[in-house]
Design a protein around this motif. Structure first.
Motif, PDB file in Angstrom:
ATOM      1  N   UNK A 101      -6.006   0.053   0.840  1.00 32.28           N
ATOM      2  CA  UNK A 101      -6.800   0.067  -0.314  1.00 32.28           C
ATOM      3  C   UNK A 101      -8.446  -0.274  -0.304  1.00 32.28           C
ATOM      4  N   UNK A 102      -8.649  -0.982   0.848  1.00 32.21           N
ATOM      5  CA  UNK A 102     -10.125  -1.662   1.021  1.00 32.21           C
ATOM      6  C   UNK A 102     -10.826  -0.411   1.873  1.00 32.21           C
ATOM      7  N   UNK A 103     -10.117   0.686   2.176  1.00 32.28           N
ATOM      8  CA  UNK A 103     -11.004   1.616   2.783  1.00 32.28           C
ATOM      9  C   UNK A 103     -10.861   3.025   2.165  1.00 32.28           C
ATOM     10  N   UNK A 104     -10.303   3.060   0.706  1.00 32.11           N
ATOM     11  CA  UNK A 104     -10.506   4.470   0.153  1.00 32.11           C
ATOM     12  C   UNK A 104     -11.535   4.619  -0.588  1.00 32.11           C
ATOM     13  N   UNK A 105     -11.603   6.020  -1.060  1.00 33.08           N
ATOM     14  CA  UNK A 105     -12.740   6.465  -1.860  1.00 33.08           C
ATOM     15  C   UNK A 105     -12.967   5.350  -3.030  1.00 33.08           C
ATOM     16  N   UNK A 106     -12.035   5.075  -3.754  1.00 32.14           N
ATOM     17  CA  UNK A 106     -12.068   3.991  -4.865  1.00 32.14           C
ATOM     18  C   UNK A 106     -11.748   2.581  -4.600  1.00 32.14           C
ATOM     19  N   UNK A 107     -12.208   2.148  -3.481  1.00 32.63           N
ATOM     20  CA  UNK A 107     -11.916   0.871  -2.882  1.00 32.63           C
ATOM     21  C   UNK A 107     -12.494  -0.278  -3.915  1.00 32.63           C
ATOM     22  N   UNK A 108     -13.524   0.047  -4.961  1.00 35.23           N
ATOM     23  CA  UNK A 108     -14.024  -0.676  -5.932  1.00 35.23           C
ATOM     24  C   UNK A 108     -12.839  -1.203  -6.871  1.00 35.23           C
ATOM     25  N   UNK A 109     -11.852  -0.341  -6.801  1.00 35.19           N
ATOM     26  CA  UNK A 109     -10.475  -0.870  -7.714  1.00 35.19           C
ATOM     27  C   UNK A 109      -9.810  -1.885  -7.071  1.00 35.19           C
TER      28      UNK A 109
ATOM     29  N   UNK B 266      -4.577   3.322  -9.042  1.00 35.48           N
ATOM     30  CA  UNK B 266      -4.536   4.993  -8.790  1.00 35.48           C
ATOM     31  C   UNK B 266      -5.696   5.354  -7.988  1.00 35.48           C
ATOM     32  N   UNK B 267      -5.346   6.475  -7.317  1.00 36.06           N
ATOM     33  CA  UNK B 267      -6.099   7.247  -6.331  1.00 36.06           C
ATOM     34  C   UNK B 267      -6.274   6.367  -5.172  1.00 36.06           C
ATOM     35  N   UNK B 268      -5.270   5.459  -4.861  1.00 36.09           N
ATOM     36  CA  UNK B 268      -5.346   4.353  -3.494  1.00 36.09           C
ATOM     37  C   UNK B 268      -4.203   4.948  -2.814  1.00 36.09           C
ATOM     38  N   UNK B 269      -4.093   4.956  -1.321  1.00 37.90           N
ATOM     39  CA  UNK B 269      -3.359   5.313  -0.502  1.00 37.90           C
ATOM     40  C   UNK B 269      -2.665   3.884   0.213  1.00 37.90           C
TER      41      UNK B 269
END
Length: 297
Positions: A276-284, A270-273
């Motif tokens: 994925x490694x560059x998103x706000x929630x990249x920790x997921x 969720x929250x990923x576009x």
């Protein structure tokens, strides 16, 4: 300080830039570390995708993240990208990218002393990684995929991109600039990434290139499916970001179902576009890939 080193590997007359990071420098006689090869997508080179340094940002470098956790981490710029050379032949399509990997992986095996490596690819990099694994399964321990497109069915981004297919087909290269990078991150879900990310990519990439190959765009618009999931025998992870406009969930589930291995995972974040490694929630993303690589078999 994380140790790093750059190399060049030759495929025919193309010089492929290969980049490596580890927690410490290699030492004679030490036990080999698990190897992770990261495969980039259609627009941004390997080092700028997986070792991105964002001013004021943390944990953007996938290479640093896994090097700190004991992995020997590698990436490669495919032909016509980043620091690699451009032959002027073809358009550096997915199959050419798989050939690049077939030249680079033996070098990695030689340098590290391992017999098999883990491979992760994103977007068209996932397709390159699939084709390489199909052709050389004896060298791949685990395969991680994100933002994969299988048949392309249900992809709004590809539907829009096909409108420019004649343009992409007519030229082997397309222009990139800051506005293009910004569009990449605002295409699926504005706000899912920070504005500093495309600026950091532009700062890293534009001194190296002003154009990138069109081959993977043409492949993803006109030549799917390219990957054959039935031919991938190793444990496989399929990641889809919630807002990814290229990787439609039903299409990926079809791919996932066809994988013959029972050691497989399908993860929606969720929250990923699309990146994925560059998103706000990249920790997921980090959590999903790390746990897949550590999962008992």
């Amino acid at each position: 300080m994380i140790w790093s080193h750059g190399y060049f590997v030759t495929r025919e007359d193309v010089r492929l830039y290969v980049y490596r990071k580890r927690a410490t420098a290699p030492a004679a006689g030490e036990a080999a570390k698990p190897v992770l090869l990261l495969v980039h997508g259609s627009t941004v080179s390997g080092r700028s995708t997986y070792d991105l340094q964002v001013p004021g940002g943390q944990d953007y470098s996938v290479m640093d993240y896994f090097a700190e956790r004991g992995y020997d981490v590698w990436t490669v710029d495919h032909e016509g990208y980043g620091r690699s050379s451009w032959s002027g032949r073809g358009n550096s399509d997915v199959r050419t990218g798989a050939k690049d990997l077939a030249s680079v992986v033996p070098f990695i095996l030689q340098e590290t002393g391992v017999e098999k490596i883990n491979i992760f690819g994103s977007s068209s990099g996932a397709l390159r990684a699939c084709l390489y694994t199909e052709a050389h399964p004896q060298t791949v321990s685990r395969l991680g995929l994100s933002a994969l497109v299988y048949t392309g069915e249900g992809s709004p981004t590809l539907e829009q991109r096909r409108k420019k297919l004649p343009e992409y087909s007519a030229s082997p290269r397309r222009k990139v600039d800051l506005a293009f990078y910004e569009g990449m991150f605002n295409r699926d879900k504005p706000g899912s990434s920070e504005d500093s990310v495309p600026k950091a990519i532009a700062a890293a990439e534009l001194p190296l290139v002003s154009e990138v190959p069109t081959g993977t765009y043409v492949d993803m618009c006109a030549n799917l499916p390219l990957a054959k999931p039935e031919a991938i025998p190793c444990p496989t992870l399929v990641i889809r970001g919630e807002f990814d406009g290229i990787a439609a969930e039903p299409d990926l589930l079809d791919f996932f179902t066809r994988l013959p291995t029972k050691d497989k995972q399908f993860v929606v974040l969720s929250g990923i576009a699309h990146n994925p490694m560059m998103g706000v929630v990249r920790n997921k993303f980090h959590f999903a890939l790390e746990n897949f690589l550590k999962a008992p078999l």
